[in-house]
Design an enzyme around this catalytic site. Structure first.
Site, PDB file in Angstrom:
ATOM      1  N   LYS A 172     115.787  41.440  34.905  1.00 39.38           N
ATOM      2  CA  LYS A 172     116.611  40.382  34.302  1.00 39.38           C
ATOM      3  C   LYS A 172     117.623  40.989  33.331  1.00 39.38           C
ATOM      4  CE  LYS A 172     118.079  36.418  32.834  1.00 39.38           C
ATOM      5  NZ  LYS A 172     118.880  35.522  33.638  1.00 39.38           N
ATOM      6  N   LYS A 241     121.416  40.067  23.303  1.00 39.47           N
ATOM      7  CA  LYS A 241     120.004  40.493  23.341  1.00 39.47           C
ATOM      8  C   LYS A 241     119.659  41.109  24.695  1.00 39.47           C
ATOM      9  CE  LYS A 241     117.422  37.409  24.804  1.00 39.47           C
ATOM     10  NZ  LYS A 241     116.890  36.924  26.072  1.00 39.47           N
TER      11      LYS A 241
HETATM   12  P1  NDP Z   1     117.851  28.115  23.250  1.00 42.56           P
HETATM   13  O1  NDP Z   1     118.377  28.883  22.105  1.00 42.56           O
HETATM   14  O2  NDP Z   1     118.569  26.922  23.756  1.00 42.56           O
HETATM   15  O3  NDP Z   1     116.330  27.612  22.924  1.00 42.56           O
HETATM   16  C1  NDP Z   1     115.407  28.472  22.344  1.00 42.56           C
HETATM   17  C2  NDP Z   1     114.049  27.813  22.291  1.00 42.56           C
HETATM   18  O4  NDP Z   1     113.151  28.690  21.603  1.00 42.56           O
HETATM   19  C3  NDP Z   1     114.032  26.503  21.502  1.00 42.56           C
HETATM   20  O5  NDP Z   1     113.020  25.668  22.018  1.00 42.56           O
HETATM   21  C4  NDP Z   1     113.664  26.998  20.086  1.00 42.56           C
HETATM   22  O6  NDP Z   1     113.055  26.015  19.282  1.00 42.56           O
HETATM   23  C5  NDP Z   1     112.637  28.042  20.430  1.00 42.56           C
HETATM   24  N1  NDP Z   1     112.464  28.995  19.348  1.00 42.56           N
HETATM   25  C6  NDP Z   1     113.420  29.760  18.764  1.00 42.56           C
HETATM   26  N2  NDP Z   1     112.873  30.534  17.807  1.00 42.56           N
HETATM   27  C7  NDP Z   1     111.548  30.222  17.773  1.00 42.56           C
HETATM   28  C8  NDP Z   1     110.455  30.680  17.005  1.00 42.56           C
HETATM   29  N3  NDP Z   1     110.609  31.635  16.072  1.00 42.56           N
HETATM   30  N4  NDP Z   1     109.235  30.149  17.232  1.00 42.56           N
HETATM   31  C9  NDP Z   1     109.062  29.202  18.168  1.00 42.56           C
HETATM   32  N5  NDP Z   1     110.059  28.725  18.954  1.00 42.56           N
HETATM   33  C10 NDP Z   1     111.286  29.238  18.747  1.00 42.56           C
HETATM   34  O7  NDP Z   1     117.611  29.184  24.390  1.00 42.56           O
HETATM   35  P2  NDP Z   1     117.641  28.961  25.980  1.00 42.56           P
HETATM   36  O8  NDP Z   1     116.762  27.815  26.335  1.00 42.56           O
HETATM   37  O9  NDP Z   1     119.042  29.007  26.456  1.00 42.56           O
HETATM   38  O10 NDP Z   1     116.975  30.346  26.449  1.00 42.56           O
HETATM   39  C11 NDP Z   1     115.565  30.574  26.446  1.00 42.56           C
HETATM   40  C12 NDP Z   1     115.323  31.891  27.197  1.00 42.56           C
HETATM   41  O11 NDP Z   1     115.800  31.753  28.545  1.00 42.56           O
HETATM   42  C13 NDP Z   1     116.069  33.085  26.580  1.00 42.56           C
HETATM   43  O12 NDP Z   1     115.304  34.247  26.685  1.00 42.56           O
HETATM   44  C14 NDP Z   1     117.335  33.176  27.454  1.00 42.56           C
HETATM   45  O13 NDP Z   1     117.871  34.499  27.438  1.00 42.56           O
HETATM   46  C15 NDP Z   1     116.779  32.762  28.808  1.00 42.56           C
HETATM   47  N6  NDP Z   1     117.770  32.225  29.751  1.00 42.56           N
HETATM   48  C16 NDP Z   1     118.663  31.225  29.380  1.00 42.56           C
HETATM   49  C17 NDP Z   1     119.586  30.760  30.301  1.00 42.56           C
HETATM   50  C18 NDP Z   1     120.584  29.672  29.977  1.00 42.56           C
HETATM   51  O14 NDP Z   1     121.431  29.379  30.817  1.00 42.56           O
HETATM   52  N7  NDP Z   1     120.510  29.026  28.793  1.00 42.56           N
HETATM   53  C19 NDP Z   1     119.664  31.316  31.665  1.00 42.56           C
HETATM   54  C20 NDP Z   1     118.623  32.284  31.972  1.00 42.56           C
HETATM   55  C21 NDP Z   1     117.741  32.726  31.033  1.00 42.56           C
HETATM   56  P3  NDP Z   1     113.927  25.060  18.333  1.00 42.56           P
HETATM   57  O15 NDP Z   1     114.245  23.858  19.152  1.00 42.56           O
HETATM   58  O16 NDP Z   1     113.036  24.798  17.182  1.00 42.56           O
HETATM   59  O17 NDP Z   1     115.171  25.843  17.933  1.00 42.56           O
END
Ligand code: NDP
Length: 322
Positions: A172, A241
């Site tokens: 990835k 990242k």
């Molecule tokens: P977001 O930033 O939209 O969401 C992050 C999530 O993680 C939220 O639910 C957030 O909670 C939670 N979170 C953040 N910090 C913490 C913490 N310290 N403890 C607990 N929960 C936490 O990210 P995405 O959904 O976009 O991405 C998630 C993963 O998927 C990443 O690794 C990304 O690289 C990968 N990804 C994303 C894609 C995309 O198109 N968006 C495509 C492919 C992979 P809270 O609501 O409280 O902030």
């Protein structure tokens, strides 16, 4: 099958929605409780858990989708942590785009509690998640994949077993390193061409019928840069990242990867300059500022773009295979 899903972010929420129906019994947990409340309001079959331990209790499969492996690791311990709730024989799939070394550490720690682990990062973007067509790249034992496969199948179009724990993360990260390189170099080429008197729309028309084309030139730039829409679907912070993980893997493997290392530096600089909420494609605006020309627009660039609400809504109409 009882499933726990932790991390209802931009991609996690649409993934979890596919599990909020029979034959699954879904429990969700999110750090910001308001997002979990909204999720169970929209998906009444799901239960809102009060802690990671509460989500994991009784679950056959636990799925996490958080920014990095470090947030996943941090959810394991303590009285409210995942391990406190996980029963022996449960299976864990981490859909975070994580890093191989931390995934191996998590796998070893879970194994002490009789819980299997696979890293299972996804590709296909928010649209792919909504459509249940994500590609899932899995690292771990073949039997451990089979135990989580029914849950992954709910949001996957394709599931590929890539190797041992960490293999999914490594693949990835390399995929997204290529994405970062394409975004950066496509912007370089188009700013140069605009200044040399070739319009970006004309340039993309030719490139997309020629050997320099990529998903970035075929979809991202026509839909997001030429339109100046810059919808926010995948944060630049996350791409920064990902390519940093790829550069680390290259160093660990002692492979000189100068373009990857340099692009990792450029993504870190763009992330610092544009902030936590900027979309990855906004990195093109750094090149526009350096070159003194906006792509597809006959004028000198303004300050880096801030998306409006209307533009954020426009993301729903866009293809984004990330
Ligand atoms: P977001 O930033 O939209 O969401 C992050 C999530 O993680 C939220 O639910 C957030 O909670 C939670 N979170 C953040 N910090 C913490 C913490 N310290 N403890 C607990 N929960 C936490 O990210 P995405 O959904 O976009 O991405 C998630 C993963 O998927 C990443 O690794 C990304 O690289 C990968 N990804 C994303 C894609 C995309 O198109 N968006 C495509 C492919 C992979 P809270 O609501 O409280 O902030």
């Amino acid at each position: 099958m009882r499933v726990a899903f932790l991390g209802l972010g931009a991609i996690g929420a649409p993934m979890a929605r596919h599990l909020a129906r029979a034959p699954f019994e879904l429990a969700v947990w999110n750090r910001t409780a308001a997002k979990a409340e909204a999720f169970v309001r929209d998906n009444p079959a799901a239960r809102m858990a009060s802690s990671p331990a509460d989500a994991a209790r009784g679950a056959a499969v636990v799925i996490t989708c958080l920014p990095t492996s470090h947030e996943v690791e941090a959810l394991l311990g303590g009285p409210d942590g995942l391990i406190a709730g996980l029963g022996r024989g449960a299976a864990f799939a981490d859909c975070t785009s994580g890093d191989p070394a931390t995934s191996r550490r998590i796998a070893a720690r879970l194994a002490e509690h009789g819980v299997s682990f696979v890293d299972a990062p996804v590709s296909g973007g928010v649209i792919g998640a909504e459509q249940g067509k994500l590609t899932v790249m899995v690292g771990g034992g073949a039997a451990d994949l089979e135990r989580v496969r029914p849950a992954l199948d709910a949001f996957a179009g394709k599931i590929v077993h890539c190797g041992e724990v960490g293999a999914g993360d490594a693949l990835k990260a390399m995929n997204n390193a290529l994405l970062a390189i394409h975004v950066w170099t496509t912007a370089e080429a188009l700013v140069v061409l605009e200044k040399a008197g070739v319009k970006a729309a004309v340039a993309l028309d030719v490139i997309n019928a020629s050997s320099g084309r990529s998903n970035t030139s075929m979809n991202l730039f026509p839909e997001r840069v030429l339109t100046r829409a810059f919808p926010r679907t995948f944060r630049l912070a996350l791409l920064d990242k990902d390519i940093a993980i790829a550069a680390d893997v290259a160093r660990e493997q002692r492979v000189p990867a100068p373009v990857m290392q340099l692009t990792a530096e450029l993504m870190r600089m763009a992330h610092q300059q544009l902030g936590e909420e900027a979309d990855h494609v906004e990195a093109a605006q750094i090149l526009e500022a350096w070159g003194g020309r906006q792509i597809g627009v006959d004028r000198v660039p303004a300050a880096p773009h801030e998306s409006t609400d209307a533009e954020l809504r426009a993301e729903q109409t866009l293809e984004q295979p990330l």
